[in-house]
Motif scaffolding. Structure first.
Motif, mmCIF file in Angstrom:
data_model
loop_
_atom_site.group_PDB
_atom_site.id
_atom_site.type_symbol
_atom_site.label_atom_id
_atom_site.label_comp_id
_atom_site.label_asym_id
_atom_site.label_seq_id
_atom_site.Cartn_x
_atom_site.Cartn_y
_atom_site.Cartn_z
ATOM 1 N N LYS A 102 0.529 -1.068 -0.313
ATOM 2 C CA LYS A 102 0.296 -0.102 -0.362
ATOM 3 C C LYS A 102 1.295 1.095 0.267
ATOM 4 C CE LYS A 102 -4.306 -1.932 1.009
ATOM 5 N NZ LYS A 102 -5.010 -1.793 1.714
ATOM 6 N N LEU A 103 0.170 2.674 -0.669
ATOM 7 C CA LEU A 103 0.866 3.627 -0.665
ATOM 8 C C LEU A 103 0.693 4.375 0.812
ATOM 9 C CD1 LEU A 103 2.423 5.935 -2.340
ATOM 10 C CD2 LEU A 103 0.539 6.838 -2.593
ATOM 11 N N PRO A 104 1.343 4.840 1.512
ATOM 12 C CA PRO A 104 1.804 5.387 3.067
ATOM 13 C C PRO A 104 1.839 6.835 2.998
ATOM 14 C CG PRO A 104 3.392 4.423 3.041
ATOM 15 C CD PRO A 104 3.581 4.216 1.551
ATOM 16 N N MET A 105 0.805 7.237 3.608
ATOM 17 C CA MET A 105 -0.190 8.843 3.158
ATOM 18 C C MET A 105 -0.200 9.135 4.287
ATOM 19 S SD MET A 105 -3.534 8.123 0.687
ATOM 20 C CE MET A 105 -3.516 10.047 0.825
ATOM 21 N N ILE A 106 0.843 10.195 4.579
ATOM 22 C CA ILE A 106 1.175 11.271 5.530
ATOM 23 C C ILE A 106 -0.150 12.737 5.639
ATOM 24 C CG2 ILE A 106 2.516 12.660 7.196
ATOM 25 C CD1 ILE A 106 4.270 11.094 6.446
ATOM 26 N N VAL A 107 -1.002 12.471 6.653
ATOM 27 C CA VAL A 107 -1.404 14.348 5.984
ATOM 28 C C VAL A 107 -1.707 15.081 7.226
ATOM 29 C CG1 VAL A 107 -4.248 14.489 5.693
ATOM 30 C CG2 VAL A 107 -3.150 12.383 4.184
ATOM 31 N N GLY A 108 -2.248 16.116 7.150
ATOM 32 C CA GLY A 108 -1.956 17.209 8.857
ATOM 33 C C GLY A 108 -1.487 18.073 8.282
ATOM 34 N N GLY A 109 -1.385 19.165 9.382
ATOM 35 C CA GLY A 109 -0.733 19.986 9.163
ATOM 36 C C GLY A 109 0.562 20.924 10.369
ATOM 37 N N THR A 110 0.625 19.743 10.618
ATOM 38 C CA THR A 110 1.618 19.842 11.879
ATOM 39 C C THR A 110 3.388 20.378 11.508
ATOM 40 O OG1 THR A 110 0.340 19.047 14.189
ATOM 41 C CG2 THR A 110 2.554 19.558 14.600
ATOM 42 N N GLY A 111 3.350 21.101 10.752
ATOM 43 C CA GLY A 111 5.181 21.096 10.217
ATOM 44 C C GLY A 111 6.334 20.397 10.782
ATOM 45 N N LEU A 112 6.568 21.059 11.442
ATOM 46 C CA LEU A 112 7.306 20.116 12.441
ATOM 47 C C LEU A 112 7.400 18.730 12.487
ATOM 48 C CD1 LEU A 112 10.375 20.523 13.661
ATOM 49 C CD2 LEU A 112 9.281 20.894 15.307
ATOM 50 N N TYR A 113 6.135 18.379 13.083
ATOM 51 C CA TYR A 113 6.426 17.134 13.206
ATOM 52 C C TYR A 113 6.551 16.209 11.955
ATOM 53 C CZ TYR A 113 4.460 16.773 17.744
ATOM 54 O OH TYR A 113 4.112 17.037 19.516
ATOM 55 N N ILE A 114 6.035 16.179 10.804
ATOM 56 C CA ILE A 114 5.653 15.748 9.243
ATOM 57 C C ILE A 114 7.263 16.125 9.015
ATOM 58 C CG2 ILE A 114 5.027 16.112 6.463
ATOM 59 C CD1 ILE A 114 2.705 16.739 8.071
ATOM 60 N N GLN A 115 7.836 17.120 9.135
ATOM 61 C CA GLN A 115 9.147 17.499 8.117
ATOM 62 C C GLN A 115 10.241 17.088 8.623
ATOM 63 O OE1 GLN A 115 10.578 21.728 9.107
ATOM 64 N NE2 GLN A 115 11.683 21.158 7.580
ATOM 65 N N SER A 116 10.139 16.363 10.511
ATOM 66 C CA SER A 116 10.913 15.440 11.545
ATOM 67 C C SER A 116 11.435 13.976 10.604
ATOM 68 C CB SER A 116 10.433 15.119 13.173
ATOM 69 O OG SER A 116 9.238 14.784 13.011
ATOM 70 N N VAL A 117 9.817 14.246 10.000
ATOM 71 C CA VAL A 117 9.352 12.125 9.301
ATOM 72 C C VAL A 117 9.826 12.295 7.845
ATOM 73 C CG1 VAL A 117 8.116 10.553 8.775
ATOM 74 C CG2 VAL A 117 7.185 11.628 10.461
ATOM 75 N N ILE A 118 9.989 12.763 7.679
ATOM 76 C CA ILE A 118 10.386 12.635 5.788
ATOM 77 C C ILE A 118 11.900 13.761 5.494
ATOM 78 C CG2 ILE A 118 7.997 12.654 5.186
ATOM 79 C CD1 ILE A 118 8.670 15.454 3.827
ATOM 80 N N HIS A 119 12.608 14.268 6.468
ATOM 81 C CA HIS A 119 14.508 14.077 6.604
ATOM 82 C C HIS A 119 14.271 13.758 7.793
ATOM 83 C CE1 HIS A 119 13.460 17.136 3.799
ATOM 84 N NE2 HIS A 119 12.442 17.739 3.928
ATOM 85 N N ASP A 120 16.367 13.527 7.433
ATOM 86 C CA ASP A 120 16.941 12.945 9.088
ATOM 87 C C ASP A 120 16.796 13.760 10.065
ATOM 88 O OD1 ASP A 120 18.350 11.266 9.235
ATOM 89 O OD2 ASP A 120 19.699 11.592 8.011
ATOM 90 N N TYR A 121 15.938 13.837 10.958
ATOM 91 C CA TYR A 121 15.946 14.116 12.142
ATOM 92 C C TYR A 121 16.787 13.438 12.916
ATOM 93 C CZ TYR A 121 14.150 19.256 11.272
ATOM 94 O OH TYR A 121 13.246 20.208 10.599
ATOM 95 N N GLN A 122 17.709 13.434 13.644
ATOM 96 C CA GLN A 122 18.359 12.862 14.782
ATOM 97 C C GLN A 122 18.372 14.165 16.112
ATOM 98 O OE1 GLN A 122 19.272 10.434 13.654
ATOM 99 N NE2 GLN A 122 19.415 10.415 11.345
ATOM 100 N N PHE A 123 17.013 14.011 16.167
ATOM 101 C CA PHE A 123 17.325 14.011 17.808
ATOM 102 C C PHE A 123 18.048 13.906 18.939
ATOM 103 C CE2 PHE A 123 12.779 13.626 15.917
ATOM 104 C CZ PHE A 123 12.434 15.130 15.918
ATOM 105 N N SER A 124 18.849 13.049 19.118
ATOM 106 C CA SER A 124 19.896 12.117 20.297
ATOM 107 C C SER A 124 20.871 13.057 19.481
ATOM 108 C CB SER A 124 19.854 10.775 19.705
ATOM 109 O OG SER A 124 20.304 10.178 18.841
ATOM 110 N N ASP A 125 21.092 13.912 18.778
ATOM 111 C CA ASP A 125 22.457 14.149 18.233
ATOM 112 C C ASP A 125 22.781 15.570 19.295
ATOM 113 O OD1 ASP A 125 23.054 12.217 16.985
ATOM 114 O OD2 ASP A 125 22.625 13.299 14.761
ATOM 115 N N ALA A 126 21.539 16.086 19.578
ATOM 116 C CA ALA A 126 21.705 17.841 20.660
ATOM 117 C C ALA A 126 22.600 17.038 21.857
ATOM 118 C CB ALA A 126 20.715 17.622 21.045
#
Length: 330
Positions: A104-128
């Motif tokens: 199936k095709l995963p579809m992310i639908v919503g309006g919370t920009g940072l949340y969506i950006q964190s998924v599709i881009h290589d955010y590494q939270f533990s690097d801080a």
């Protein structure tokens, strides 16, 4: 999530459709039609629809509206539970793997920009970086002087980040101060310095609309929410003793809490809710345009079924070319 997170999703080979846009622009209806055409399953990209019992105020999709299309990450937390961007990133990436494995095709639908950006881009939270001594000193000060003192310090160095954290969420407040202490950058600035390559073969679609028309739709939606029982929904949360948690800071809840606290007349609270919703829509559009590479589709003139079908066809053509897949037109 550590650096293994991106490797696990086998990024470049997985296709993901992302549908974003401001509140009330028409994402829900469009997402259902696109899911039917592309054999998709929808992952909610809304930071508040995860909470059980918060249905009307978050414009949560109903079972009837789903029309049989599977939806994920809705009603997975109680309103008094915490939820972070890092947790969202981990859960969504798991869902992308699961949905892809079902062909199936995963579809992310919503309006919370940072949340969506964190998924599709290589955010590494533990690097801080961290400083245990600094963190412990803040914890001790919070016990002696109160949480609000620590929160005011965050407001001074990172007002944007502070706005997204409830003053009583001491752990997140201290973590944001810790990152600033260690790097000299706000948590958002630190994340911006990371390499944000796309983790998936992504079609990133945005719905937009002429501002005055969008604002009218937002006001109409708020009126509908009131008619559907928003007051009763919020009163139930209020009477349960729920307060001082992130979920209640959501637009549609904090304004009515002020009414139930006796700090605001009902008509003033409702007008404030409309105004806050309009401002939020404006912030959403600014975020999407400044932070994400979006293919925009204007919904201003989509006022009939014929124009809606034409817009679906236009968007479907773009998706077919971008992801190199075929739609199931019907």
């Amino acid at each position: 999530m550590d650096s293994k997170g991106v490797e696990e999703v086998d990024s470049s080979k997985k296709k993901v459709l992302v549908l974003i846009g401001p509140t009330a622009v028409g994402k829900t209806k469009m997402s259902i039609e696109l899911a039917k055409r592309f054999n998709g399953e929808i992952i909610s990209g809304d930071s508040m629809q995860i909470y059980k019992g918060m249905d009307i105020g978050t414009a949560k999709i109903s079972t009837e509206e789903m029309e049989g299309v599977p939806h994920h990450l809705i009603d997975i937390k109680w309103p008094n539970e915490s939820f972070s961007v890092a947790e969202f990133q981990s859960l969504v990436r798991e869902k992308i793997n699961e949905i892809t494995s079902r062909q199936k095709l995963p579809m992310i639908v919503g309006g919370t920009g940072l949340y969506i950006q964190s998924v599709i881009h290589d955010y590494q939270f533990s690097d801080a970086p961290s400083d245990e001594t600094f963190r412990r000193n803040l914890e001790i000060r919070a016990e002696r002087e109160g949480k609000e003192v620590i929160y005011k310090e965050l407001l001074q160095v990172d007002p944007v980040g502070a706005e997204s954290i409830h003053p009583n969420n001491l752990r997140r407040v201290i973590r944001a101060l810790e990152i600033f202490h260690c790097t000299g950058k706000t948590s958002f600035e630190f994340q911006e310095k990371q390499t944000h390559d796309l983790c998936y073969d992504t079609a990133l679609i945005g719905l937009t609309m002429e501002r005055e028309q969008l604002y009218q739709r937002i006001d109409k939606r708020v009126n509908m929410m009131i008619d559907q029982g928003l007051l009763e929904e919020v009163k139930g949360l209020y009477d349960s003793g729920l307060r001082d948690c992130g979920s209640i800071q959501a637009i549609g809840y904090k304004e009515l809490y002020e009414y139930f606290d006796g700090d605001s007349p009902l008509d003033t609270a409702v007008e404030q809710l409309k105004q806050n919703s309009r401002r939020y829509a404006k912030r959403q559009l600014t975020w999407f345009r400044n932070k994400m590479d979006v293919q925009w589709f204007d919904m201003t003139d989509v006022t009939t079924n014929a124009t809606f079908q034409k817009k679906i066809a236009e968007i479907s053509t773009y998706i077919e070319g971008k992801l190199e897949i075929k739609s199931n037109t019907y």
